[in-house]
Design a protein around this motif. Sequence first.
Motif, PDB file in Angstrom:
ATOM      1  N   THR B   2      -0.941  38.513  79.952  1.00 55.06           N
ATOM      2  CA  THR B   2      -1.715  38.350  81.183  1.00 55.06           C
ATOM      3  C   THR B   2      -1.237  39.325  82.252  1.00 55.06           C
ATOM      4  OG1 THR B   2      -0.200  36.611  81.729  1.00 55.06           O
ATOM      5  CG2 THR B   2      -2.324  35.954  80.824  1.00 55.06           C
ATOM      6  N   ARG B   3      -0.030  39.813  82.046  1.00 52.20           N
ATOM      7  CA  ARG B   3       0.501  40.723  83.062  1.00 52.20           C
ATOM      8  C   ARG B   3      -0.334  41.996  83.126  1.00 52.20           C
ATOM      9  NH1 ARG B   3       6.593  41.880  82.181  1.00 52.20           N
ATOM     10  NH2 ARG B   3       6.742  39.625  81.923  1.00 52.20           N
ATOM     11  N   LYS B   4      -0.554  42.494  84.343  1.00 53.33           N
ATOM     12  CA  LYS B   4      -1.309  43.752  84.495  1.00 53.33           C
ATOM     13  C   LYS B   4      -0.480  44.907  83.960  1.00 53.33           C
ATOM     14  CE  LYS B   4      -5.185  43.259  87.108  1.00 53.33           C
ATOM     15  NZ  LYS B   4      -5.080  42.391  88.315  1.00 53.33           N
ATOM     16  N   PRO B   5      -1.092  45.813  83.120  1.00 56.22           N
ATOM     17  CA  PRO B   5      -0.331  46.954  82.616  1.00 56.22           C
ATOM     18  C   PRO B   5       0.038  47.890  83.771  1.00 56.22           C
ATOM     19  CG  PRO B   5      -2.634  47.112  81.992  1.00 56.22           C
ATOM     20  CD  PRO B   5      -2.458  45.774  82.598  1.00 56.22           C
ATOM     21  N   PRO B   6       1.275  48.367  83.783  1.00 55.27           N
ATOM     22  CA  PRO B   6       1.688  49.245  84.871  1.00 55.27           C
ATOM     23  C   PRO B   6       1.042  50.614  84.723  1.00 55.27           C
ATOM     24  CG  PRO B   6       3.478  48.951  83.291  1.00 55.27           C
ATOM     25  CD  PRO B   6       2.322  48.161  82.789  1.00 55.27           C
ATOM     26  N   GLU B   7       0.400  51.039  85.755  1.00 51.71           N
ATOM     27  CA  GLU B   7      -0.265  52.363  85.838  1.00 51.71           C
ATOM     28  C   GLU B   7      -1.137  52.661  84.616  1.00 51.71           C
ATOM     29  OE1 GLU B   7       0.933  53.251  89.741  1.00 51.71           O
ATOM     30  OE2 GLU B   7      -0.552  54.133  88.447  1.00 51.71           O
ATOM     31  N   PRO B   8      -0.901  53.800  83.876  1.00 46.13           N
ATOM     32  CA  PRO B   8      -1.840  54.126  82.808  1.00 46.13           C
ATOM     33  C   PRO B   8      -1.520  53.402  81.506  1.00 46.13           C
ATOM     34  CG  PRO B   8      -0.236  55.904  83.053  1.00 46.13           C
ATOM     35  CD  PRO B   8       0.197  54.805  83.984  1.00 46.13           C
ATOM     36  N   GLY B   9      -0.336  52.789  81.431  1.00 45.19           N
ATOM     37  CA  GLY B   9       0.261  52.364  80.162  1.00 45.19           C
ATOM     38  C   GLY B   9      -0.536  51.388  79.302  1.00 45.19           C
ATOM     39  N   VAL B  10      -1.551  51.839  78.617  1.00 46.45           N
ATOM     40  CA  VAL B  10      -2.229  50.977  77.654  1.00 46.45           C
ATOM     41  C   VAL B  10      -1.278  50.682  76.502  1.00 46.45           C
ATOM     42  CG1 VAL B  10      -4.242  50.747  76.154  1.00 46.45           C
ATOM     43  CG2 VAL B  10      -4.388  52.115  78.244  1.00 46.45           C
ATOM     44  N   LEU B  11      -0.517  51.719  76.151  1.00 43.40           N
ATOM     45  CA  LEU B  11       0.414  51.595  75.044  1.00 43.40           C
ATOM     46  C   LEU B  11       1.491  50.547  75.329  1.00 43.40           C
ATOM     47  CD1 LEU B  11       0.071  54.171  72.879  1.00 43.40           C
ATOM     48  CD2 LEU B  11       2.539  53.945  73.049  1.00 43.40           C
ATOM     49  N   GLU B  12       2.023  50.670  76.564  1.00 38.98           N
ATOM     50  CA  GLU B  12       3.047  49.703  76.945  1.00 38.98           C
ATOM     51  C   GLU B  12       2.510  48.281  76.864  1.00 38.98           C
ATOM     52  OE1 GLU B  12       2.808  52.582  78.627  1.00 38.98           O
ATOM     53  OE2 GLU B  12       4.700  53.136  79.602  1.00 38.98           O
ATOM     54  N   ALA B  13       1.270  48.143  77.248  1.00 38.91           N
ATOM     55  CA  ALA B  13       0.668  46.802  77.232  1.00 38.91           C
ATOM     56  C   ALA B  13       0.612  46.260  75.819  1.00 38.91           C
ATOM     57  CB  ALA B  13      -0.746  46.856  77.830  1.00 38.91           C
ATOM     58  N   LEU B  15       2.507  47.155  73.358  1.00 38.34           N
ATOM     59  CA  LEU B  15       3.883  46.906  72.961  1.00 38.34           C
ATOM     60  C   LEU B  15       4.339  45.553  73.482  1.00 38.34           C
ATOM     61  CD1 LEU B  15       5.360  49.135  71.373  1.00 38.34           C
ATOM     62  CD2 LEU B  15       6.834  49.414  73.374  1.00 38.34           C
ATOM     63  N   GLU B  16       4.004  45.335  74.753  1.00 41.46           N
ATOM     64  CA  GLU B  16       4.371  44.083  75.397  1.00 41.46           C
ATOM     65  C   GLU B  16       3.739  42.911  74.644  1.00 41.46           C
ATOM     66  OE1 GLU B  16       6.321  43.476  77.785  1.00 41.46           O
ATOM     67  OE2 GLU B  16       5.788  41.453  78.450  1.00 41.46           O
ATOM     68  N   ALA B  17       2.458  43.086  74.267  1.00 43.23           N
ATOM     69  CA  ALA B  17       1.738  42.018  73.570  1.00 43.23           C
ATOM     70  C   ALA B  17       2.430  41.659  72.262  1.00 43.23           C
ATOM     71  CB  ALA B  17       0.293  42.432  73.313  1.00 43.23           C
ATOM     72  N   THR B  18       2.807  42.664  71.481  1.00 40.38           N
ATOM     73  CA  THR B  18       3.475  42.368  70.211  1.00 40.38           C
ATOM     74  C   THR B  18       4.833  41.729  70.462  1.00 40.38           C
ATOM     75  OG1 THR B  18       3.883  44.732  70.230  1.00 40.38           O
ATOM     76  CG2 THR B  18       2.550  43.888  68.397  1.00 40.38           C
ATOM     77  N   ARG B  19       5.482  42.164  71.558  1.00 41.77           N
ATOM     78  CA  ARG B  19       6.800  41.606  71.839  1.00 41.77           C
ATOM     79  C   ARG B  19       6.666  40.111  72.152  1.00 41.77           C
ATOM     80  NH1 ARG B  19      10.451  40.912  75.589  1.00 41.77           N
ATOM     81  NH2 ARG B  19       8.947  41.233  77.248  1.00 41.77           N
ATOM     82  N   VAL B  20       5.673  39.791  72.953  1.00 42.28           N
ATOM     83  CA  VAL B  20       5.449  38.385  73.313  1.00 42.28           C
ATOM     84  C   VAL B  20       5.147  37.571  72.067  1.00 42.28           C
ATOM     85  CG1 VAL B  20       3.866  36.817  74.481  1.00 42.28           C
ATOM     86  CG2 VAL B  20       4.709  38.846  75.665  1.00 42.28           C
ATOM     87  N   LYS B  21       4.283  38.154  71.228  1.00 38.26           N
ATOM     88  CA  LYS B  21       3.907  37.437  70.011  1.00 38.26           C
ATOM     89  C   LYS B  21       5.129  37.206  69.128  1.00 38.26           C
ATOM     90  CE  LYS B  21      -0.155  38.685  67.962  1.00 38.26           C
ATOM     91  NZ  LYS B  21      -0.806  39.631  67.028  1.00 38.26           N
TER      92      LYS B  21
END
Lengths: 344, 308
Positions: B2-13, B15-21
């Motif tokens: 649910t967290r907003k991705p920082p700046e352009p980072g689609v990739l980071e988002a 990554l974050e999603a898999t980490r949460v999972k």
Amino acid sequence: MHLIRLTTATAAALLATTALSFAEGELNIYNWGNYTNPELIKKFEEKYDVKVTLTDYDSNTTALTKIEAGGSGFDIVVPTGNWVPIYVEKGLLLETRPDQMENFKNVAERWVDVPWDPGRHYTVPWQWGTTGVAVNKTSYSGDVNTSAIFLDPPEELVGKVNVVPEMNDIINMTIFYVGGEACTEDKEVLKKVRDTLVAAKPKWLSMDYGTTDKLKSGEYQATVNWNGSTFRARLENPEVVYGYPKEGYPLWMDAVAVLKDAKNVENAKLFQNFIMEPENAALISSFARYANGIKGSEAFMPEDMKGAPELDTPEDLQAAGQFIPVCPKSARDIYTAIWTELQK
Amino acid sequence: MTRKPPEPGVLEARLEATRVKRNWLLSLPALVLLLVGASGPLLIVLVYSFMEPGDYSGVVWKPTFDAWVQIFFSRDIFDDTLGLADAHLTIFWRSVRLSLLTTLITIAFGLPTAYFIATRPGRARVFWLFLITIPFWTNLLVRTFAILEMIRSEGLINTWLQNLGLISEPLQIMYTDTAVLIGMAYVYLPLMVLPLYAAIERFDFRLVEAGYDLYANRWQVLRRVILPIVKPGIVAGSILVFVPSLGAYVTPRVLGGGKNMMIGNFIELQFGQGRNWPLGSSLSILLLLIVMVALLFYVRVSTRESER
């Protein structure tokens, strides 16, 4: 009596389960813990080539709950006599007619027409005993055959009496003492019961189990106790005497029954017949130290059990012993309330 | 996620999603264990407390509030009037009173002990702490019976006192509230010493010197300097002691002689000879609620401490 057998998983269970692995048949026995002589099981296994599995429980409620749930896989259960009618009423027992079995002639007359299984259509005697009082003679030399030992303690015993926290036994002994009948719901009687108990409590030292050891060591000088436990205490402390309260005292007998959903019915019947043989009944008694109700078994019992006053009820006090049925819920609710008030 | 991705980072988002999972998956065994091992059974207890008691044991599936009403009010068995259940209240009050006393006793003994340990040099400290933890290796029942052997009429203490000629008759300690207190204080003392030690160990003893420099006397140093700093330790220790004391079952049973019940014994009566599972269930839940209130109190006190 229940706590005595509460010790779980005994060597008996181990021996029984590991003995013969390739036997003809099987038999699954569900009995109180530390209560079944391994020698008896071994003898049965060898004689009939049957592999016996022993499982134990610690209370009548546990056993009934488990069996009622169904699919327990047990063939034989050993409830206390007063629980047998509940099993019958719920349709859990098989009518094996022990009264028509070969060894039935050995059952003492006294144990044939028992109130909870008239004529013995379902059950065979295992062991029986009494709940009475035990007193250390060095402290009190008067009459011990009375419940006054704990309900109105003599001067010498004040502050030195123990009462086992077995609600049904204690309440019913008090009911007998004030002149009522077992399981009564008569408010007048019960009021006397409560007043007697509440008045007696300050004169008690404790309400505790473990009576055998504490009688022996002299931690208390008198207690409500079971005959088998008193017997064991006396063997080590000869000053201990057992009293059968003349006002009335509870009798109990554990009874061997076959379950309706048993898979090994024939073996179970063989077992019922087997333990009515005096020699085999004596094996039961020599392990747990209670009498068994089979004529002629005394001859095979250990020397110290023969003629023991804890096992032979005096003639004149036999009539005071009563089987107490499982009281109806309405009565039990009142008893629990009295009990709570007593122990608050 | 649910967290907003920082700046352009689609990739980071992503990554974050898999980490949460993955974190969820990793914590799954713990969650299942909690659900099956703790919340599940508790839920059954809660449901049972709203049922009618069965004839021989168990419950009948008929919803009712009886078990909860029975805790506080009882119908007199003889004149049928509804009144406060004073037997129950007496039992509850005894439990709370004995638990509070146990807590006070363990503080009184634990504070000097912890202070002593914390002021030893490093190596010795480990040794003393080790001694404190030794009782934990032994089963509670065994420890209780050890106390029994000490205090019973023919036990160690009475034999010594009699041999020394200080008393002629054995002291009746067994089967009294004193016996229960001795037993519980002994059993729960380590639970008090350890958090106290943790608090005192961090204590900067230069503060004590500063206090003396500022003309404080010993009492004032203890009250104004030491106690405020070790207070979180006292509170933590008190909770650790009070909570199990409240539910104590074995100690009052063995040492108290069963003449007077505590809550634990009363609950056992309902599940055993009383055959009133719903009442036993509602009592258990009530006990849990009391413990929760105590814990909430602790959380409030400790957060206030850290804010300061």
